[in-house]
Motif scaffolding. Structure first.
Motif, mmCIF file in Angstrom:
data_model
loop_
_atom_site.group_PDB
_atom_site.id
_atom_site.type_symbol
_atom_site.label_atom_id
_atom_site.label_comp_id
_atom_site.label_asym_id
_atom_site.label_seq_id
_atom_site.Cartn_x
_atom_site.Cartn_y
_atom_site.Cartn_z
ATOM 1 N N GLU A 115 0.817 -1.202 0.000
ATOM 2 C CA GLU A 115 0.000 0.000 0.000
ATOM 3 C C GLU A 115 0.859 1.263 0.000
ATOM 4 N N LEU A 116 1.991 1.202 0.681
ATOM 5 C CA LEU A 116 2.851 2.378 0.750
ATOM 6 C C LEU A 116 3.589 2.627 -0.560
ATOM 7 N N LEU A 117 3.977 1.548 -1.242
ATOM 8 C CA LEU A 117 4.763 1.681 -2.461
ATOM 9 C C LEU A 117 3.921 2.017 -3.682
ATOM 10 N N GLY A 118 2.621 1.746 -3.624
ATOM 11 C CA GLY A 118 1.753 2.086 -4.736
ATOM 12 C C GLY A 118 1.998 1.218 -5.960
ATOM 13 N N PRO A 119 1.662 1.723 -7.142
ATOM 14 C CA PRO A 119 1.826 0.950 -8.389
ATOM 15 C C PRO A 119 3.287 0.867 -8.834
ATOM 16 N N GLY A 120 4.093 0.194 -8.025
ATOM 17 C CA GLY A 120 5.515 0.145 -8.300
ATOM 18 C C GLY A 120 5.863 -0.601 -9.569
ATOM 19 N N GLU A 121 5.028 -1.588 -9.945
ATOM 20 C CA GLU A 121 5.335 -2.350 -11.162
ATOM 21 C C GLU A 121 5.223 -1.462 -12.392
ATOM 22 N N GLU A 122 4.247 -0.577 -12.385
ATOM 23 C CA GLU A 122 4.095 0.331 -13.518
ATOM 24 C C GLU A 122 5.235 1.346 -13.564
ATOM 25 N N ALA A 123 5.681 1.786 -12.375
ATOM 26 C CA ALA A 123 6.768 2.767 -12.318
ATOM 27 C C ALA A 123 8.131 2.129 -12.558
ATOM 28 N N GLY A 124 8.219 0.818 -12.408
ATOM 29 C CA GLY A 124 9.461 0.126 -12.710
ATOM 30 C C GLY A 124 10.342 -0.195 -11.532
#
Length: 277
Positions: free
Chosen positions: A122-131
């Motif tokens: 939840e803290l890191l958010g959409p990290g996969e999209e951001a890389g």
């Protein structure tokens, strides 16, 4: 002494002419002096004057005048404390996709005993999209190298234990503040340590005042202060690795243990930042 002065003057003029040729500027050697009206000539003169001893072993006389080892260690400790305080003095936090996963991973290693970042979804958010995150099955992992988090994880044992003892979740403001504080402390500590070791290396090659000046330029006049000391980027550990390698290879007689240290440091440096190859 007169001959030595002439040689030094010749080196200054040669350097000035070489730089000027690259810049397409006509240089008159007689104007390369500290009181020249041209600021470029003055800069060239003092740059060469400062660094002219660097890269050559100290003479016997210079070695006799050098402070004893205990004094050098005190100076190195003073450099560490001073730069550590300077790096933390701005009370600001800088983060980006390059170091966000590295910021949280040491807590995961110290508290959870694993390399995934599931507890920070939840803290890191959409990290996969951001890389900066990668999914593997039902888990998410850092997309960046993990050498820095692994090496500094022991420093996180007490903070992680405190969070676990008081049952503080990671979305609690206390936990988030602790994450930021630990990143700043570790980054500043690693870079301040690199400057201290650099001072000890440079004093083998040049008189102490010049060594101190070059160390100050490294610690306060470069991206070392602006970037590497402010967060856990890969640059942070890379700089310390390069200084450690210099300490080993510039030793008068590298020991077998020192060469082993150099090999391990080189391997960790490349694993941490593959671009160093």
């Amino acid at each position: 002494n007169e001959t030595l002065s002439m040689v030094r003057a010749s080196r200054v003029n040669t350097l000035a002419q070489a730089v000027a040729e690259e810049l397409g500027i006509h240089v008159r050697p007689e104007e390369i002096r500290p009181d020249s009206q041209n600021p470029l000539y003055r800069l060239l003169y003092w740059t060469q004057h400062i660094f002219e001893g660097t890269g050559r072993p100290l003479t016997g006389e210079q070695r006799d005048k050098a402070p004893p080892r205990r004094s050098a260690r005190r100076t190195a400790a003073g450099i560490f404390v001073t730069l550590f305080a300077v790096y933390l003095s701005n009370l600001q936090y800088h983060s980006s996709v390059d170091n966000v996963a590295t910021t949280f991973l040491p807590f995961s290693i110290a508290r959870e005993g694993n390399l995934d970042l599931d507890e920070f979804r939840e803290l890191l958010g959409p990290g996969e999209e951001a890389g900066y995150l990668r999914a593997r099955g039902s888990h998410v992992y850092s997309a960046n190298t993990i050498i820095t988090p692994l090496l500094i994880a022991p420093l996180y044992l007490l903070p992680a234990r405190w969070l676990a003892t008081h049952d503080v979740p990671y979305d609690d403001v206390r936990a988030q503040l602790l994450v930021v504080v630990m990143e700043r402390l570790c980054a500043a500590g690693l870079i301040a340590l690199s400057a201290s070791v650099l001072w000890l290396v440079l004093r083998r090659l040049t008189p102490d005042r010049r060594a101190l000046l070059i160390t100050a330029i490294y610690g306060l006049g470069s991206s070392t202060w602006a970037i590497s000391s402010q967060g856990l980027w890969t640059h942070t550990l890379s700089e310390l690795s390069l200084v450690v390698l210099s300490a080993v290879f510039l030793a008068p007689t590298p020991s077998p243990a020192g060469l082993v240290l150099a090999g391990a440091t080189a391997a960790l440096a490349v694993a941490n930042r593959p671009q160093m190859i």
